[in-house]
Enzyme design. Structure first.
Site, mmCIF file in Angstrom:
data_model
loop_
_atom_site.group_PDB
_atom_site.id
_atom_site.type_symbol
_atom_site.label_atom_id
_atom_site.label_comp_id
_atom_site.label_asym_id
_atom_site.label_seq_id
_atom_site.Cartn_x
_atom_site.Cartn_y
_atom_site.Cartn_z
ATOM 1 N N ARG A 31 0.846 -1.215 0.000
ATOM 2 C CA ARG A 31 0.000 0.000 0.000
ATOM 3 C C ARG A 31 0.875 1.256 0.000
ATOM 4 O O ARG A 31 0.624 2.199 -0.733
ATOM 5 C CB ARG A 31 -0.885 0.055 1.240
ATOM 6 C CG ARG A 31 -1.901 -1.012 1.352
ATOM 7 C CD ARG A 31 -3.227 -0.684 0.652
ATOM 8 N NE ARG A 31 -4.113 -1.823 0.846
ATOM 9 C CZ ARG A 31 -4.106 -2.918 0.097
ATOM 10 N NH1 ARG A 31 -3.332 -3.000 -0.969
ATOM 11 N NH2 ARG A 31 -4.892 -3.934 0.375
ATOM 12 N N GLU A 177 -13.985 -14.738 8.767
ATOM 13 C CA GLU A 177 -13.995 -14.091 7.446
ATOM 14 C C GLU A 177 -13.608 -15.060 6.331
ATOM 15 O O GLU A 177 -12.422 -15.248 6.057
ATOM 16 C CB GLU A 177 -13.027 -12.896 7.431
ATOM 17 C CG GLU A 177 -13.020 -12.180 6.077
ATOM 18 C CD GLU A 177 -11.988 -11.063 5.959
ATOM 19 O OE1 GLU A 177 -11.043 -11.008 6.761
ATOM 20 O OE2 GLU A 177 -12.141 -10.249 5.035
ATOM 21 N N LYS A 219 -17.765 -11.867 8.888
ATOM 22 C CA LYS A 219 -17.269 -10.863 7.929
ATOM 23 C C LYS A 219 -17.318 -11.495 6.551
ATOM 24 O O LYS A 219 -16.672 -12.513 6.307
ATOM 25 C CB LYS A 219 -15.847 -10.437 8.291
ATOM 26 C CG LYS A 219 -15.256 -9.434 7.286
ATOM 27 C CD LYS A 219 -14.091 -8.665 7.886
ATOM 28 C CE LYS A 219 -13.490 -7.713 6.862
ATOM 29 N NZ LYS A 219 -12.585 -6.734 7.479
ATOM 30 N N SER A 261 -14.481 -4.646 1.798
ATOM 31 C CA SER A 261 -14.686 -3.916 0.541
ATOM 32 C C SER A 261 -14.088 -4.666 -0.647
ATOM 33 O O SER A 261 -14.570 -4.505 -1.777
ATOM 34 C CB SER A 261 -14.180 -2.476 0.629
ATOM 35 O OG SER A 261 -12.810 -2.403 0.949
ATOM 36 N N GLY A 262 -13.041 -5.429 -0.437
ATOM 37 C CA GLY A 262 -12.573 -6.392 -1.430
ATOM 38 C C GLY A 262 -12.015 -5.838 -2.732
ATOM 39 O O GLY A 262 -11.915 -6.590 -3.702
ATOM 40 N N ARG A 295 -9.471 -1.039 2.424
ATOM 41 C CA ARG A 295 -9.147 -0.175 1.278
ATOM 42 C C ARG A 295 -10.169 0.930 1.029
ATOM 43 O O ARG A 295 -9.815 2.074 0.784
ATOM 44 C CB ARG A 295 -8.977 -1.024 0.012
ATOM 45 C CG ARG A 295 -7.637 -1.715 -0.042
ATOM 46 C CD ARG A 295 -7.601 -2.815 -1.069
ATOM 47 N NE ARG A 295 -8.363 -3.993 -0.661
ATOM 48 C CZ ARG A 295 -8.509 -5.084 -1.406
ATOM 49 N NH1 ARG A 295 -7.979 -5.127 -2.613
ATOM 50 N NH2 ARG A 295 -9.185 -6.112 -0.950
HETATM 51 P P1 13P Z 1 -10.805 -4.670 2.265
HETATM 52 O O1 13P Z 1 -11.955 -3.838 2.745
HETATM 53 O O2 13P Z 1 -9.688 -3.868 1.668
HETATM 54 O O3 13P Z 1 -11.226 -5.817 1.411
HETATM 55 O O4 13P Z 1 -10.147 -5.331 3.546
HETATM 56 C C1 13P Z 1 -10.970 -5.865 4.523
HETATM 57 C C2 13P Z 1 -10.282 -6.991 5.168
HETATM 58 O O5 13P Z 1 -10.166 -7.051 6.367
HETATM 59 C C3 13P Z 1 -9.787 -8.083 4.313
HETATM 60 O O6 13P Z 1 -9.319 -9.122 5.106
#
Ligand code: 13P
Length: 331
Positions: A31, A177, A219, A261-262, A295
């Protein structure tokens, strides 16, 4: 009400969500490099400080997921990050998985590691740093009808369930998650099928392991067409399919569901969340739904900050603006 379900409910309190600031070394460095910043331990600390030192976060955030390195780092004010969050009534959380390994039975897929020595690490996170919740992420790749394989889904679900069991035993709330990745050329329909199967396999495993579902946070990914499908779904399409899958697969005892958010942009992730929230109200969904973005919350702030002290104030203002928009999407 048990303590665990109490904590879980506070994590999804109305109008609040969770910041994922738990990028591993390699992801955090990636990042920083994307925004022209030379990575180092000190720059990762400044990156966390730019976000976590923002005044007023407690109006938007119930929790922040941290990475192990950040637990021992201090904000510019000299206060350790976990203590800073606790003092603002934001629960510190911690990513406890140790990343992804190749899955031997299907080498194009991954399996999440980190169960070895987990109970000892959990005790430290709880006692030394005041962590109230934890995260474990599995990554699920879609490739036509070929992937994911059911062997991988079952093995990742078993590990998520073992992790969740240990975390509850240690008195913290496990966030589970199973991220269905956005990368790929798949249709939204295929994503819908995969997310639903993934969640069924996960909840079967949690039940088999005697995990208390009233003290777990799910999640999940939203249901979206793949990033290389050439299609951008409307927020209404995303909301319709996402809610259909959640209602089919998530038991109502679960106290809350949060979304990653992915790789969606900030505006897309905000618009989709607004449509999902509206649809959940229409359908009387049994669980609160909120965000747990990395992100989509960080991108705009990072692009202004660029690692420079003189940009910090403006970057934090932009971060707050995004939090306001995401909060408005929920309400
Ligand atoms: P993003 O929202 O960037 O996808 O990250 C969330 C997250 O915790 C991924 O493991």
């Amino acid at each position: 009400m048990t303590n665990l379900s109490d904590t879980a409910q506070q994590l999804v309190a109305q109008g609040k969500g969770i910041l994922a600031a738990d990028e591993s070394f390699s992801t955090a460095d990636k990042r920083l490099v994307e925004y022209g910043i030379e990575p180092s331990e000190e720059m990762r600390r400044q990156f966390r400080d730019m976000l976590l030192g923002t005044p007023g976060l407690e109006q938007y955030l119930s929790g922040v997921i941290l990475y192990e390195e950040t637990l021992d780092q201090k904000a510019d004010s000299g206060v350790p990050f976990p203590e800073l969050l606790s003092s603002e009534h934001i629960f510190p959380g911690i990513k406890v998985d140790l990343g992804l390994d190749e899955f031997p039975d299907s080498p194009e897929e991954t399996i999440t590691k980190g169960l070895l020595g987990l109970p000892e690490r959990l005790a430290t996170y709880r006692d030394t740093y005041g962590a109230r919740f934890t995260k474990w992420r599995a990554a699920i790749r879609i490739e036509g009808d070929r992937l994911p394989t059911s062997g991988m889904l079952v093995e990742n679900a078993k590990r998520l369930a073992s992790y969740a069991y240990e975390v509850q035993k240690a008195g913290m709330v496990p966030m589970v998650e199973p991220e269905v990745l956005l990368e790929g050329a798949h249709s939204r329909l295929r994503a819908r099928e995969v997310v639903e199967t993934t969640l069924h396999v996960l909840f079967d495993a949690l039940t088999d392991q005697n995990v208390d579902l009233s003290g777990v946070i799910l999640k999940t990914s939203m249901v979206l067409s793949g990033s290389k499908s050439g299609r951008t779904d409307t927020p209404e399409e995303v909301a319709e399919d996402t809610l259909a899958v959640l209602l089919a697969a998530v038991p109502k005892e679960v106290p809350g569901i949060v979304f990653l958010s992915g790789g969606q942009g900030p505006d897309q992730a905000t618009a989709n969340l607004a449509a999902i929230s509206a649809r959940a109200k229409e359908l009387n969904a049994p669980w609160p739904l909120t965000f747990s973005y990395a992100r989509a919350l960080q991108e705009e702030a990072l692009s202004i900050w660029k690692g420079k002290e003189e940009n910090q104030e403006q970057a934090r203002a932009v971060f707050i603006e995004r939090l306001k928009k995401v909060q408005a999407a929920l309400l």
